[in-house]
Write a protein that holds these residues in place. Structure first.
Motif, PDB file in Angstrom:
ATOM      1  N   LEU A 182      -4.048   6.708   7.285  1.00 18.83           N
ATOM      2  CA  LEU A 182      -3.991   6.836   8.727  1.00 18.83           C
ATOM      3  C   LEU A 182      -2.786   6.007   9.161  1.00 18.83           C
ATOM      4  O   LEU A 182      -2.687   5.589  10.293  1.00 18.83           O
ATOM      5  CB  LEU A 182      -5.259   6.379   9.454  1.00 18.83           C
ATOM      6  CG  LEU A 182      -6.492   7.231   9.158  1.00 18.83           C
ATOM      7  CD1 LEU A 182      -7.677   6.734   9.956  1.00 18.83           C
ATOM      8  CD2 LEU A 182      -6.247   8.699   9.422  1.00 18.83           C
ATOM      9  N   SER A 206      -9.625  12.132   5.506  1.00 19.72           N
ATOM     10  CA  SER A 206      -9.433  11.603   6.856  1.00 19.72           C
ATOM     11  C   SER A 206      -9.174  10.096   6.868  1.00 19.72           C
ATOM     12  O   SER A 206      -8.592   9.571   7.821  1.00 19.72           O
ATOM     13  CB  SER A 206     -10.643  11.920   7.731  1.00 19.72           C
ATOM     14  OG  SER A 206     -11.839  11.429   7.148  1.00 19.72           O
ATOM     15  N   SER A 207      -9.600   9.374   5.842  1.00 16.46           N
ATOM     16  CA  SER A 207      -9.292   7.939   5.743  1.00 16.46           C
ATOM     17  C   SER A 207      -9.345   7.521   4.289  1.00 16.46           C
ATOM     18  O   SER A 207     -10.062   8.123   3.473  1.00 16.46           O
ATOM     19  CB  SER A 207     -10.266   7.103   6.572  1.00 16.46           C
ATOM     20  OG  SER A 207     -11.582   7.159   6.038  1.00 16.46           O
ATOM     21  N   TRP A 208      -8.601   6.467   3.990  1.00 11.45           N
ATOM     22  CA  TRP A 208      -8.525   6.013   2.595  1.00 11.45           C
ATOM     23  C   TRP A 208      -8.166   4.538   2.588  1.00 11.45           C
ATOM     24  O   TRP A 208      -7.200   4.116   3.211  1.00 11.45           O
ATOM     25  CB  TRP A 208      -7.469   6.831   1.869  1.00 11.45           C
ATOM     26  CG  TRP A 208      -7.262   6.519   0.425  1.00 11.45           C
ATOM     27  CD1 TRP A 208      -8.077   5.822  -0.400  1.00 11.45           C
ATOM     28  CD2 TRP A 208      -6.133   6.911  -0.358  1.00 11.45           C
ATOM     29  NE1 TRP A 208      -7.538   5.753  -1.668  1.00 11.45           N
ATOM     30  CE2 TRP A 208      -6.338   6.419  -1.666  1.00 11.45           C
ATOM     31  CE3 TRP A 208      -4.971   7.635  -0.083  1.00 11.45           C
ATOM     32  CZ2 TRP A 208      -5.426   6.620  -2.687  1.00 11.45           C
ATOM     33  CZ3 TRP A 208      -4.061   7.837  -1.104  1.00 11.45           C
ATOM     34  CH2 TRP A 208      -4.298   7.335  -2.390  1.00 11.45           C
ATOM     35  N   TRP A 209      -8.938   3.762   1.868  1.00  6.88           N
ATOM     36  CA  TRP A 209      -8.823   2.306   1.812  1.00  6.88           C
ATOM     37  C   TRP A 209      -8.771   1.889   0.354  1.00  6.88           C
ATOM     38  O   TRP A 209      -9.581   2.335  -0.450  1.00  6.88           O
ATOM     39  CB  TRP A 209     -10.035   1.732   2.518  1.00  6.88           C
ATOM     40  CG  TRP A 209     -10.214   0.263   2.613  1.00  6.88           C
ATOM     41  CD1 TRP A 209      -9.752  -0.572   3.587  1.00  6.88           C
ATOM     42  CD2 TRP A 209     -10.982  -0.562   1.724  1.00  6.88           C
ATOM     43  NE1 TRP A 209     -10.179  -1.859   3.353  1.00  6.88           N
ATOM     44  CE2 TRP A 209     -10.929  -1.878   2.215  1.00  6.88           C
ATOM     45  CE3 TRP A 209     -11.705  -0.304   0.556  1.00  6.88           C
ATOM     46  CZ2 TRP A 209     -11.575  -2.933   1.580  1.00  6.88           C
ATOM     47  CZ3 TRP A 209     -12.335  -1.361  -0.085  1.00  6.88           C
ATOM     48  CH2 TRP A 209     -12.272  -2.659   0.437  1.00  6.88           C
ATOM     49  N   ALA A 243      -4.458  13.560   9.083  1.00  6.04           N
ATOM     50  CA  ALA A 243      -5.269  13.557   7.869  1.00  6.04           C
ATOM     51  C   ALA A 243      -4.448  14.205   6.763  1.00  6.04           C
ATOM     52  O   ALA A 243      -3.432  14.853   7.021  1.00  6.04           O
ATOM     53  CB  ALA A 243      -6.574  14.317   8.088  1.00  6.04           C
ATOM     54  N   LEU A 259      -4.494   1.190   3.862  1.00  7.63           N
ATOM     55  CA  LEU A 259      -5.240   2.109   4.714  1.00  7.63           C
ATOM     56  C   LEU A 259      -4.375   3.306   5.024  1.00  7.63           C
ATOM     57  O   LEU A 259      -3.314   3.171   5.603  1.00  7.63           O
ATOM     58  CB  LEU A 259      -5.637   1.424   6.042  1.00  7.63           C
ATOM     59  CG  LEU A 259      -6.764   0.410   5.993  1.00  7.63           C
ATOM     60  CD1 LEU A 259      -6.821  -0.321   7.326  1.00  7.63           C
ATOM     61  CD2 LEU A 259      -8.085   1.080   5.715  1.00  7.63           C
TER      62      LEU A 259
END
Length: 263
Positions: free
Chosen positions: A17, A241-244, A47, A15
């Motif tokens: 963030l 803004s987010s990455w999984w 971000a 993840l």
């Protein structure tokens, strides 16, 4: 910094963030070791900004290129050297592309075995010069490489001339948050991609799919990243803004996670 990889037998969850969680207990590394930034990429307000705008907008210098990338600092083990089983994976990330004047080139999700091959002088969404897999979110129509339009999703293998491409179905450059879901099923040798405006509402079906055997493309260790570029007079801001990201040992677990499309 010493490079290491995570044991293949475990499910690995990444993840951005600045949180890293694995299926076996370890202490999360400090933010500086989570990701490595290349080219013009930077961290801004928790971000990732993948590029900087061109010096003027629109640029009068057609040769000016601004490009960048963010990669997980250590490679993932995609191939078990003992069993020769190749991994499946899921990725989900939320981003915005804001057109500052005419559109920049676009951005991409990238797998590569060699970070030395990254190029930030020729545009092409910051993609490596060779030996890569990518899902592109292309915002520049280029008929030379058979682009379908100036807002499309493509699946690339070693070249920006896509294996498959389709109209994105959403406005890629309007500045709205977009969430992308990318799935690779090694048991099916299948890549599927979905896009939508809500991270909570996964599209009922993918926007594009292609038969690709990534086990023929990569060996044991693979780097995972996001890249983008501006050039040819166009300039956009690319913010993640987010990455999984998650790998599975071979095929899927017996209980399908909600991020997979069921058969």
């Amino acid at each position: 910094m010493t490079m290491h990889s995570h044991p293949f037998a475990f499910c690995t969850l990444f993840l951005i963030l600045f949180n890293l969680t694995l299926s076996h207990p370890v202490s999360p590394p400090p933010p500086s070791t989570n990701i490595t930034l290349f080219g013009d990429a930077s961290i801004t307000h928790n971000a990732i900004s993948l590029t900087q705008p061109l010096s003027t907008c629109p640029s009068t210098d057609a040769s000016e290129v601004r490009a960048g990338g963010a990669f997980y600092s250590n490679p993932f083990r995609f191939l078990d050297p003992e069993t020769q089983v190749f991994a499946s994976f899921l990725s989900r990330f939320t981003f915005t592309i804001t057109q500052l004047c005419s559109s920049g080139d676009g951005m991409a999700f990238v797998l590569t075995s060699d970070l030395e091959g990254l190029s930030y002088s020729r545009g092409s969404m910051g993609l490596p010069q060779d030996s890569f897999f990518a899902v592109e979110f292309d915002t520049l129509f280029d008929p030379v490489v058979d682009d379908v339009n100036g807002s499309h999703v493509g699946i690339d293998l070693n070249t920006v001339e896509s294996v498959a491409s389709v109209n994105a179905g959403v406005d890629l450059v309007g500045g709205k948050e977009i969430t992308a879901w990318i799935e690779y099923r090694d048991d099916l040798k299948l890549v599927r991609v979905g896009v939508g405006h809500s991270p909570e509402n996964k599209p009922p079906s993918p926007v594009i799919a292609a038969q690709i055997d990534l086990s023929m493309q990569f060996n044991e260790l693979v780097y995972v990243g996001l890249t983008a570029s501006n050039g040819k007079g166009g300039s956009s801001a690319y913010i993640v803004s987010s990455w999984w990201f998650k790998t599975f040992n071979g095929s899927l677990p017996s209980v399908l996670p909600m991020d997979f499309w069921e058969e």
